[in-house]
Design a protein around this motif. Structure first.
Motif, mmCIF file in Angstrom:
data_model
loop_
_atom_site.group_PDB
_atom_site.id
_atom_site.type_symbol
_atom_site.label_atom_id
_atom_site.label_comp_id
_atom_site.label_asym_id
_atom_site.label_seq_id
_atom_site.Cartn_x
_atom_site.Cartn_y
_atom_site.Cartn_z
ATOM 1 N N HIS A 22 0.854 -1.187 0.000
ATOM 2 C CA HIS A 22 0.000 0.000 0.000
ATOM 3 C C HIS A 22 0.892 1.240 0.000
ATOM 4 O O HIS A 22 1.920 1.263 0.676
ATOM 5 C CB HIS A 22 -0.914 0.014 1.228
ATOM 6 N N GLU A 23 0.491 2.277 -0.729
ATOM 7 C CA GLU A 23 1.292 3.488 -0.830
ATOM 8 C C GLU A 23 0.558 4.665 -0.194
ATOM 9 O O GLU A 23 -0.652 4.814 -0.351
ATOM 10 C CB GLU A 23 1.601 3.809 -2.292
ATOM 11 N N PHE A 24 1.355 5.505 0.511
ATOM 12 C CA PHE A 24 0.819 6.701 1.160
ATOM 13 C C PHE A 24 1.753 7.864 0.863
ATOM 14 O O PHE A 24 2.961 7.686 0.753
ATOM 15 C CB PHE A 24 0.719 6.496 2.678
ATOM 16 N N ASP A 51 5.768 3.323 1.431
ATOM 17 C CA ASP A 51 5.275 2.037 0.928
ATOM 18 C C ASP A 51 5.160 1.092 2.106
ATOM 19 O O ASP A 51 6.151 0.788 2.769
ATOM 20 C CB ASP A 51 6.243 1.438 -0.102
ATOM 21 N N LEU A 52 3.947 0.643 2.367
ATOM 22 C CA LEU A 52 3.699 -0.250 3.491
ATOM 23 C C LEU A 52 3.351 -1.625 2.941
ATOM 24 O O LEU A 52 2.397 -1.763 2.177
ATOM 25 C CB LEU A 52 2.549 0.307 4.335
ATOM 26 N N ASN A 62 8.731 1.201 3.959
ATOM 27 C CA ASN A 62 9.827 1.859 3.247
ATOM 28 C C ASN A 62 9.474 3.325 3.054
ATOM 29 O O ASN A 62 8.376 3.657 2.594
ATOM 30 C CB ASN A 62 10.077 1.200 1.895
ATOM 31 N N PHE A 63 10.418 4.190 3.393
ATOM 32 C CA PHE A 63 10.227 5.640 3.281
ATOM 33 C C PHE A 63 11.137 6.191 2.194
ATOM 34 O O PHE A 63 12.314 5.827 2.123
ATOM 35 C CB PHE A 63 10.618 6.332 4.593
ATOM 36 N N GLU A 88 14.667 5.163 3.825
ATOM 37 C CA GLU A 88 14.806 4.467 5.103
ATOM 38 C C GLU A 88 13.810 3.316 5.125
ATOM 39 O O GLU A 88 12.877 3.272 4.329
ATOM 40 C CB GLU A 88 14.508 5.409 6.281
ATOM 41 N N ARG A 89 14.019 2.407 6.063
ATOM 42 C CA ARG A 89 13.117 1.267 6.203
ATOM 43 C C ARG A 89 12.892 0.975 7.676
ATOM 44 O O ARG A 89 13.806 1.092 8.493
ATOM 45 C CB ARG A 89 13.731 0.044 5.535
#
Length: 182
Positions: A22-24, A51-52, A62-63, A88-89
């Protein structure tokens, strides 16, 4: 504006999401940094793509954070815009036990939790990227230090050196020099 109310927009409700990716998207601006009194960054305009990946007993987050933060030059004291672009993760594990030991990359949530608050993570990731020594010419894009300020710094340092050279030696030390000659 209450701080906690503003930061609520940085929460991801994952309980209703299906397994998978899922993307935010989040915007980070001056109001975000105002919520943290001791933030190294006071102004900025950043975007965070999150991204979750939801799995049965964990989340992989993931950022990708990119944009501009405002820094103060440690040489000429001018404020300048410095670009940031990094990834980052974080891993989020779920447990029934009372487990308080989060690590740098692994966060622990209770199985009853239904949302992930990423505000603190975003704050830490951005502030860790602030250089220990900020300089216009190094972190800025096509910038140089303020020539007027550099001229003042150079004048002050030459005056200081002249004062040190003219410094009189205390007469008590002169007497001690004679002991060495005996």
């Amino acid at each position: 504006m209450q701080v906690s109310k503003y930061l609520k927009q940085y929460r991801i409700p994952f309980s209703g999401l299906s397994a998978g990716k899922h993307e935010f998207d989040f915007e980070i601006d001056d109001k975000f940094f105002d919520c943290y009194a001791h933030s190294l960054v006071k102004k900025g305009k950043l975007d965070a793509k999150v991204d979750l990946q939801k799995q049965e007993n964990m989340l992989v987050v993931n950022f990708h954070i990119y944009g501009i933060i405002q820094l103060s030059c440690d040489v000429c004291l001018a404020d300048f815009d410095a670009p940031l672009d990094f990834e980052e993760r974080a891993l989020v594990k779920f447990t029934d036990e009372d487990w308080e030991s989060n690590t740098e990359e692994v966060l622990v949530l209770s199985k009853t939790d239904y949302e992930l608050d990423i505000a603190e993570l975003l704050y830490e990731y951005i502030n860790v990227r602030v250089p220990y020594y900020s300089k216009c010419t190094e972190q800025g894009v096509n910038l140089s230090c303020d020539p007027e300020m550099l001229a003042k710094i150079n004048v002050d340092s030459t005056e200081e050196q002249e004062d040190n050279n003219e410094e009189k030696i205390d007469p008590r030390w002169d007497i001690l020099k004679n002991i060495k000659n005996n």
